[in-house]
Design a protein around this motif. Structure first.
Motif, mmCIF file in Angstrom:
data_model
loop_
_atom_site.group_PDB
_atom_site.id
_atom_site.type_symbol
_atom_site.label_atom_id
_atom_site.label_comp_id
_atom_site.label_asym_id
_atom_site.label_seq_id
_atom_site.Cartn_x
_atom_site.Cartn_y
_atom_site.Cartn_z
ATOM 1 N N LYS A 40 0.782 -1.325 -0.059
ATOM 2 C CA LYS A 40 0.050 0.043 0.019
ATOM 3 C C LYS A 40 0.711 1.272 -0.058
ATOM 4 N N PHE A 41 0.433 2.458 -0.543
ATOM 5 C CA PHE A 41 0.935 3.417 -0.453
ATOM 6 C C PHE A 41 0.260 4.805 0.467
ATOM 7 N N ASP A 42 1.350 5.610 0.899
ATOM 8 C CA ASP A 42 1.030 6.871 1.692
ATOM 9 C C ASP A 42 0.359 7.789 0.781
ATOM 10 N N LEU A 43 0.752 7.936 -0.550
ATOM 11 C CA LEU A 43 0.404 9.156 -1.234
ATOM 12 C C LEU A 43 0.386 8.784 -2.821
ATOM 13 N N ILE A 44 -0.825 8.874 -3.547
ATOM 14 C CA ILE A 44 -0.844 8.786 -5.129
ATOM 15 C C ILE A 44 -0.895 10.075 -5.583
ATOM 16 N N LEU A 45 -0.075 10.397 -6.520
ATOM 17 C CA LEU A 45 0.134 11.512 -7.427
ATOM 18 C C LEU A 45 -0.408 11.182 -8.808
ATOM 19 N N ASP A 46 -1.844 11.651 -9.010
ATOM 20 C CA ASP A 46 -2.352 11.090 -10.468
ATOM 21 C C ASP A 46 -1.848 12.372 -11.469
ATOM 22 N N ASN A 47 -1.327 11.945 -12.437
ATOM 23 C CA ASN A 47 -1.129 12.979 -13.715
ATOM 24 C C ASN A 47 -1.850 12.366 -14.791
ATOM 25 N N VAL A 48 -2.707 11.272 -15.102
ATOM 26 C CA VAL A 48 -3.307 10.746 -15.948
ATOM 27 C C VAL A 48 -4.931 11.098 -15.925
ATOM 28 N N GLY A 49 -5.556 10.994 -14.875
ATOM 29 C CA GLY A 49 -6.928 11.093 -14.663
ATOM 30 C C GLY A 49 -7.885 9.891 -15.636
ATOM 31 N N GLY A 50 -8.893 10.153 -16.148
ATOM 32 C CA GLY A 50 -9.724 9.145 -16.754
ATOM 33 C C GLY A 50 -10.030 8.162 -15.648
ATOM 34 N N ASN A 51 -10.004 6.860 -16.014
ATOM 35 C CA ASN A 51 -10.322 5.850 -14.701
ATOM 36 C C ASN A 51 -9.360 5.749 -14.033
ATOM 37 N N SER A 52 -8.435 6.379 -13.529
ATOM 38 C CA SER A 52 -7.186 5.962 -12.812
ATOM 39 C C SER A 52 -7.801 6.092 -11.230
ATOM 40 N N GLU A 53 -8.805 6.640 -10.962
ATOM 41 C CA GLU A 53 -9.257 6.665 -9.743
ATOM 42 C C GLU A 53 -10.043 5.489 -9.484
ATOM 43 N N GLN A 54 -10.477 4.619 -10.287
ATOM 44 C CA GLN A 54 -11.295 3.624 -10.156
ATOM 45 C C GLN A 54 -10.525 2.399 -9.596
ATOM 46 N N TRP A 55 -9.307 2.158 -9.938
ATOM 47 C CA TRP A 55 -8.373 1.272 -9.285
ATOM 48 C C TRP A 55 -7.193 1.825 -8.625
ATOM 49 N N ALA A 56 -7.057 2.917 -8.522
ATOM 50 C CA ALA A 56 -5.993 3.503 -7.738
ATOM 51 C C ALA A 56 -6.176 3.784 -6.140
ATOM 52 N N LEU A 57 -7.480 4.255 -5.954
ATOM 53 C CA LEU A 57 -7.706 4.506 -4.529
ATOM 54 C C LEU A 57 -7.567 3.373 -3.380
ATOM 55 N N SER A 58 -7.908 2.091 -4.252
ATOM 56 C CA SER A 58 -7.916 0.744 -3.367
ATOM 57 C C SER A 58 -6.254 0.905 -2.950
ATOM 58 N N LEU A 59 -5.340 1.256 -3.539
ATOM 59 C CA LEU A 59 -3.943 1.113 -3.255
ATOM 60 C C LEU A 59 -3.457 1.910 -2.234
ATOM 61 N N LEU A 60 -4.234 2.710 -1.608
ATOM 62 C CA LEU A 60 -3.703 3.742 -0.456
ATOM 63 C C LEU A 60 -3.991 2.903 0.952
ATOM 64 N N LYS A 61 -3.242 3.048 1.873
ATOM 65 C CA LYS A 61 -3.367 2.809 3.162
ATOM 66 C C LYS A 61 -4.260 3.211 3.953
ATOM 67 N N PRO A 62 -5.255 2.643 4.254
ATOM 68 C CA PRO A 62 -6.545 3.210 4.997
ATOM 69 C C PRO A 62 -6.316 3.557 6.339
ATOM 70 N N TRP A 63 -6.991 4.719 6.744
ATOM 71 C CA TRP A 63 -6.832 5.127 8.085
ATOM 72 C C TRP A 63 -5.565 5.617 8.565
ATOM 73 N N SER A 64 -4.758 5.958 7.613
ATOM 74 C CA SER A 64 -3.456 6.430 8.203
ATOM 75 C C SER A 64 -2.798 7.629 7.653
ATOM 76 N N GLY A 65 -4.149 8.407 7.049
ATOM 77 C CA GLY A 65 -3.677 9.735 6.549
ATOM 78 C C GLY A 65 -3.320 9.806 5.062
ATOM 79 N N ALA A 66 -3.443 8.502 4.400
ATOM 80 C CA ALA A 66 -2.933 8.674 3.135
ATOM 81 C C ALA A 66 -3.929 9.615 2.045
ATOM 82 N N LYS A 67 -3.375 9.918 0.995
ATOM 83 C CA LYS A 67 -3.960 11.005 0.031
ATOM 84 C C LYS A 67 -3.804 10.548 -1.253
#
Length: 419
Positions: free
Chosen positions: A274-301
């Protein structure tokens, strides 16, 4: 890296045939004397060479003229810069087509509300590296002859011209380890990346050690700068890009590289943790799969630079567009907050003092300019064509004027114009 040129930051100034008088002078002394001699003529100029657009559209609307209105110092905080080099960004292509015109026109002139076409002619180009020609009476950080760089706000006239005028606090001293051509590749992507990672993402030099960051679409200017910045701060950086850009992103420091074209990008990234931060330069459907890769309940953005604000204001009008964008952001932020992660939008934010810190990193060898192609000023339309081709591997730079002759003789080889 194929045709991509990661240009080394450090070089020596060699003057094997300089006259004794020149040898005893510093480069800055020569520049200062030159601009003092020519200052009065620059103040009297009313026109200058530039590439302008008189309407929105495709590459055909670009027009070269020698009669573009020349800027001059009119306020105490103004800094007049002779442009040595500029570079293009995807924003320039979007603005050429009218993207953001309603909101930008309001920022240019609040009294222009509802009036179409008052913004023309427009000069594009957000990056500038050049030499100070004149300063307002209140300017304390710069003087004529100083070599500077800056990212130009999108509501101001750009750098595809001989001269630009900026506020003192939008300008920074250029790194002395870079040529103007190299320096012009950095300001816009630096200000954009720092706005996203620091102002929106909450990262900084003191809290970045061992943070896990994912950058999507990392082979362009913002991506390659962000990789270098995060590595300088001690983060672990994973990126997505196409297979043929892997050498580039690894060359600027990426720890893990995933090819987004494999069709299994989510599974591959998931195996990395899991990641602490994701920087999205692409847009489109990136949100649909990328958000699940963040560390939950740890301040991840999750921070995206691809937002609908300007598109909404263009299509729906200023008020309705802003309201629609605000509702969209609120809904997404609330939904993801319930899942234990933060969702944020980020924007390009011109800032001279921020570039001061970037300058220090560049001079320390922590940040290298990444230039894919260089075009002469006469080939600006071809430079736009190159950028529009997509699959950027760094920046496309335009040399507006030659390096200071007699002090530094520079041979620029680049992507070349298209005849």
């Amino acid at each position: 890296m194929g045709s991509v040129k990661v240009i080394a930051c450090c070089r020596k100034l060699i003057l094997p045939h300089a006259r004794p008088l020149v040898l005893c002078m510093s480069r800055h002394t020569l520049l200062t004397r030159y601009f003092r001699r020519n200052l009065s003529s620059s103040r009297l100029r009313s026109s200058m060479p530039a590439w302008v657009i008189d309407e929105y559209g495709n590459n055909a609307v670009l027009r070269y003229t020698v009669e573009a209105p020349a800027p001059s110092v009119t306020s105490a905080s103004d800094v007049l810069i002779q442009v040595k080099a500029a570079s293009l960004n995807p924003l320039d292509i979007s603005m050429r087509g009218g993207y953001g015109s309603k909101l930008l026109n309001l920022r240019r002139d609040p009294m222009s509300l509802g009036h179409n076409g008052v913004e023309f002619p427009i000069i594009l180009g957000r990056d500038v590296s050049g030499i100070v020609m004149d300063c307002g009476s209140g300017v304390t950080h710069f003087k004529p002859g100083d070599e500077v760089w800056a990212a130009i706000p999108p509501w101001k006239q750009g750098s595809l011209a001989e001269l630009v005028i900026l506020n003192e606090y939008e300008v920074s001293q250029k790194p002395n380890s870079l040529s103007h051509t190299e320096a012009a590749s950095i300001p816009y992507v630096a200000n954009t990346a720092l706005s996203a990672l620091v102002n929106t993402g909450g990262l900084c030099r003191d809290n970045c050690a061992n943070k896990r960051v994912l950058i999507t679409g990392a082979s362009g200017g913002v991506g390659t700068f962000s990789i270098q910045l995060l590595k300088a701060w001690g983060a672990h950086v994973t990126v997505t890009c196409s297979h043929n850009a892997e050498g580039l992103v690894r060359g600027v420091g990426a720890d893990e590289v995933v090819d987004y074209a494999t069709g299994e990008v989510t599974a591959e990234l998931g195996r990395l943790g899991k990641f602490d931060l994701i920087l999205d330069n692409v847009g489109g459907n990136s949100e649909q799969w990328a958000l699940s890769l963040l560390k939950p309940w740890s301040g991840a953005k999750y921070v995206t630079l691809v937002t609908p604000l300007l598109a909404h204001t263009d299509s729906l009008g200023l008020l309705n567009g802003a309201m629609q964008a605000g509702c969209t952001l609120t809904q997404k932020a609330f939904k993801n907050m319930c899942n234990g992660v933060f969702y944020r939008w980020a924007y390009f934010s011109p800032d001279g003092p921020v570039l001061d810190e970037v300058c220090r990193l560049v001079n320390a060898g922590k940040i290298l300019p990444v230039v894919e192609a260089i075009f002469p000023f006469s080939k600006v339309p071809q430079a736009f064509q190159k950028l529009e081709g997509g699959h950027a591997r760094g920046k496309t730079v335009v040399t507006v004027a030659q390096e200071w002759k007699g002090v530094s003789e520079t041979t620029e080889e680049g992507g070349g114009g298209i005849d």
